[in-house]
Design an enzyme around this catalytic site. Structure first.
Site, mmCIF file in Angstrom:
data_model
loop_
_atom_site.group_PDB
_atom_site.id
_atom_site.type_symbol
_atom_site.label_atom_id
_atom_site.label_comp_id
_atom_site.label_asym_id
_atom_site.label_seq_id
_atom_site.Cartn_x
_atom_site.Cartn_y
_atom_site.Cartn_z
ATOM 1 N N CYS A 2 0.821 -1.204 0.000
ATOM 2 C CA CYS A 2 0.000 0.000 0.000
ATOM 3 C C CYS A 2 0.862 1.264 0.000
ATOM 4 O O CYS A 2 2.015 1.252 0.412
ATOM 5 C CB CYS A 2 -0.939 0.074 1.199
ATOM 6 S SG CYS A 2 -1.859 -1.443 1.477
ATOM 7 N N TRP A 72 -2.849 -2.706 -1.590
ATOM 8 C CA TRP A 72 -2.539 -4.082 -1.985
ATOM 9 C C TRP A 72 -3.102 -4.924 -0.844
ATOM 10 O O TRP A 72 -2.618 -4.854 0.283
ATOM 11 C CB TRP A 72 -1.027 -4.269 -2.117
ATOM 12 C CG TRP A 72 -0.642 -5.637 -2.578
ATOM 13 C CD1 TRP A 72 -0.670 -6.104 -3.855
ATOM 14 C CD2 TRP A 72 -0.169 -6.720 -1.765
ATOM 15 N NE1 TRP A 72 -0.245 -7.407 -3.896
ATOM 16 C CE2 TRP A 72 0.067 -7.812 -2.630
ATOM 17 C CE3 TRP A 72 0.075 -6.881 -0.406
ATOM 18 C CZ2 TRP A 72 0.535 -9.038 -2.176
ATOM 19 C CZ3 TRP A 72 0.543 -8.111 0.053
ATOM 20 C CH2 TRP A 72 0.770 -9.173 -0.832
ATOM 21 N N ASN A 98 -0.356 1.893 6.064
ATOM 22 C CA ASN A 98 0.457 0.963 5.278
ATOM 23 C C ASN A 98 1.173 0.052 6.275
ATOM 24 O O ASN A 98 1.855 0.558 7.168
ATOM 25 C CB ASN A 98 1.454 1.760 4.435
ATOM 26 C CG ASN A 98 2.566 0.906 3.831
ATOM 27 O OD1 ASN A 98 3.680 1.369 3.678
ATOM 28 N ND2 ASN A 98 2.273 -0.316 3.495
ATOM 29 N N GLU A 476 4.804 -14.194 -13.649
ATOM 30 C CA GLU A 476 4.362 -12.893 -13.125
ATOM 31 C C GLU A 476 3.373 -12.204 -14.056
ATOM 32 O O GLU A 476 2.390 -11.640 -13.602
ATOM 33 C CB GLU A 476 5.579 -11.950 -12.997
ATOM 34 C CG GLU A 476 6.249 -11.869 -11.665
ATOM 35 C CD GLU A 476 7.457 -10.928 -11.702
ATOM 36 O OE1 GLU A 476 8.317 -11.064 -12.591
ATOM 37 O OE2 GLU A 476 7.526 -10.045 -10.841
HETATM 38 C C1 G6P Z 1 8.373 -7.608 -5.895
HETATM 39 C C2 G6P Z 1 8.505 -7.191 -7.352
HETATM 40 C C3 G6P Z 1 9.685 -7.917 -7.990
HETATM 41 C C4 G6P Z 1 10.952 -7.633 -7.199
HETATM 42 C C5 G6P Z 1 10.776 -8.002 -5.725
HETATM 43 C C6 G6P Z 1 11.932 -7.481 -4.887
HETATM 44 O O1 G6P Z 1 7.988 -8.931 -5.812
HETATM 45 O O2 G6P Z 1 7.317 -7.501 -8.047
HETATM 46 O O3 G6P Z 1 9.854 -7.468 -9.322
HETATM 47 O O4 G6P Z 1 11.999 -8.370 -7.734
HETATM 48 O O5 G6P Z 1 9.594 -7.396 -5.198
HETATM 49 O O6 G6P Z 1 11.890 -6.080 -4.922
HETATM 50 P P1 G6P Z 1 13.129 -5.146 -4.671
HETATM 51 O O7 G6P Z 1 12.575 -3.752 -4.770
HETATM 52 O O8 G6P Z 1 13.627 -5.465 -3.300
HETATM 53 O O9 G6P Z 1 14.138 -5.434 -5.719
#
Ligand code: G6P
Length: 596
Positions: A2, A72, A98, A476
């Protein structure tokens, strides 16, 4: 996850709405806004994308106070009732939040036993239901003290001109300028509007009106230093591309080249030399999702250059009984720098004396601020939820860091020819990265794959790491079931799933592994499965029959797998578009995961 925004000033609804659009990457199940206009609340809520809210809002140019939220879903379905803001029983207090309130069931039961009525299932509603009529600082603090869990909270009352705030583990920033105050989950909302901002620390709370912000910690008033906003106004547009994801894939070459230049700057040399003074004995690479997958490749490079390195999923770290001391280098990889699980491990490693190096794409993120050392990916804003250019940047950064650490750790001693050569020649060889490759072939492969319900990815060594990321990308955004595994592991279980309804993408970036890939594909073909080979290697014609399609990808130099990574990202993108999915905003996901 969120995102939350608060605003005091002119054009309140417009500023809240624009802020919500910027925070949409944090969740887009529903959004909502409440403004106080002359002692009366106006509330707007909608399901889905933030833009669905725009035609409901009555915009007002006059001075106003308001809070807004993009959700979310964690507790409760995606419904208007569960959308924020949430209200006290008398509807005089509105709250956005959040985070996750872990003890909300206990608190809710207590309130229900006192006769309080609830309209939804959200944990946030429980916070709101503690209030009546108005908010005083004492009351606000007493409610916050009851909460266990993570939160960034904003609260308004229709009887006051203040916004109350509190923070624990979820990010919250505040900016103030000329009778205007803005709160936000990240500072992108401040660009172009404010020059300075405050970063709230855990345990801090207080209130703001149009002229001032009063901060408290442990029941005492505190003063805080503000930070300057150095970044230029950064607006990200899709340009000629239909989606941000495709645009971001095409930006990979520039991003990689920038890292190559950055890693060779004296600033990075100094940073690495400082780290090396600690006599590093062990390296951990830590991340989630694509960042973890990038760390897996980084780990191989650190090991190649003689370091004892491991890559650990942040969410599993605490169960691994890992020994950390002041000779342990903990490398935290995160595009957003806000991923809860990653930040939690950072705190743990710090308490154990580990040397914490952040690798992130967001300059003002919590990871940037909390790390002992920082390497910036400088990949530019990544809007699409599925990471592409930032993942590639993380891979390149980790690999180059390993090479440079090795080089510098030898002090003035020249590395053996082979390694030194790699370092010197890397630039030239890296420039072979080809983002325009095989466009029509990749689209054709995507058409082929989109008809299947089950897609497997196989590889060996670094190609297995790449397979993991390729598979993640596909599931995804295409919503097709997908699994990655080392090719020789097929026979230990997964072969039982292979039949004519499955397609496998076999990856090979090293000539000496092509035989293993060929034999694995023979095993798959023998069970009726389809196989697509994605390779930079030469393959003898007689083996062509083992594959339903072969895509030859050009080598990208010493990191010869980079072009394969880009091809896999494009395949996933094209499959998603063929299936009419929005690849930028996949269902049920969010770009920044700020909850456990
Ligand atoms: C979420 C996103 C991914 C990302 C992961 C880690 O799941 O959808 O694309 O790899 O978070 O995020 P970060 O910001 O820590 O790389």
């Amino acid at each position: 996850m969120c995102g939350i925004i608060g605003y005091i000033g002119f054009e309140c609804e417009k500023n809240l709405y624009e802020g919500l659009k910027k925070l949409e990457y944090r969740g887009y199940d529903s959004s909502g806004m409440t403004t106080n206009r002359d002692g009366k609340f106006n509330t707007y809520k909608s399901i889905g994308r933030v833009e669905n809210l725009s035609n409901k809002i009555i915009f007002n140019n006059k001075n106003g106070i308001g809070i807004a939220h993009t959700r979310w879903a964690t507790h409760g379905n995606v419904t208007l009732q569960n959308a924020h803001p949430h209200f006290s029983e008398d509807e005089k207090i509105a709250i956005v939040h959040n985070g996750i309130i872990e003890n909300y069931i206990d608190l809710k039961e207590k309130l229900i036993s006192q006769g309080v009525k609830f309209y939804g299932e959200s944990d946030t509603e429980v916070i709101a239901k503690h209030f009546k009529k108005d908010i005083s600082l004492e009351k606000f603090k007493s409610v916050i003290d009851k909460l266990k869990g993570t939160y960034a909270i904003l609260a308004i009352s229709c009887n006051s001109d203040k916004i109350f705030f509190a923070k624990n583990k979820s990010p919250l920033y505040i900016a103030l300028d000329k009778e205007t105050v803005m709160f936000s989950s990240d500072i992108s909302c401040f660009f172009g509007k404010f020059d300075k901002f405050y970063t709230l620390e855990d345990g801090e709370y207080g209130f703001a009106d149009k002229n001032s912000i009063i901060f408290y910690k442990n029941s005492k008033k505190i003063s805080k230093q503000c930070n300057e906003i150095k970044s230029k106004l950064c607006i990200s547009s899709k340009g000629r591309f239909k989606h941000f994801m495709l645009k971001e894939i095409f930006e990979s070459k520039k991003v990689g080249n920038n890292i190559l230049k950055y890693i060779q700057t004296s600033k990075v040399t100094k940073l690495i030399n400082d780290i090396l003074k600690n006599d590093i004995e062990k390296i951990y690479l830590i991340g989630c999702g694509s960042a973890y997958n990038a760390g897996l490749i980084g780990k191989r490079f650190f090991r190649l250059y003689g370091y004892d390195a491991d890559c650990i999923l942040a969410s599993e770290f605490e169960h691994e009984n890992i020994f950390i001391n002041n000779k342990t280098l903990c490398i935290f990889i995160s595009q957003s720098g806000e991923t809860y699980d990653t930040l939690k491990v950072l705190d743990l490693c710090k308490t154990k004396g580990g040397i914490c190096l952040g690798i992130t794409n967001v300059e003002y993120s919590t990871l940037s601020q909390k790390s002992d050392y920082l390497l910036s990916l400088n990949a530019g804003v990544e809007k699409a939820v599925a990471s592409t250019k930032a993942y590639l940047a993380q891979v390149v950064m980790c690999c180059l860091l390993a090479i440079k650490m090795k080089y510098l750790s030898y002090d003035n001693y020249i590395l053996d020819n082979k390694n030194y050569d790699i370092y010197k020649r890397f630039g030239k060889e890296y420039y072979n990265l080809d983002i325009n490759l095989n466009e029509s072939n990749l689209k054709e492969i995507a058409e082929f794959i989109s008809c299947f319900k089950y897609v497997f990815y196989i590889g060996k060594g670094v190609d297995y790491d790449i397979a993991l990321e390729g598979s993640l990308k596909l599931k995804e955004i295409s919503y097709i079931f997908s699994l990655a595994l080392p090719c020789l592991e097929l026979k230990h279980g997964t072969l039982a799933l292979i039949d004519e309804n499955t397609v496998t993408i076999a990856i090979c970036s090293e000539q000496n592994l092509i035989d293993k890939i060929i034999s694995s594909s023979q095993e798959i073909k023998a069970r009726g499965g389809k196989v697509i080979l994605l390779t930079i290697c030469d393959i003898e014609e007689q083996y062509n029959k083992n594959f339903d399609r072969i895509i030859k990808v050009s080598s990208s130099g010493k990191l010869n797998f980079l072009n394969i990574i880009i091809s896999l990202q494009k395949i996933a993108y094209y499959v998603a578009t063929i299936k009419c999915n929005n690849p930028d905003m996949p269902k049920n996901l969010a770009k920044s995961v700020t909850v456990e």
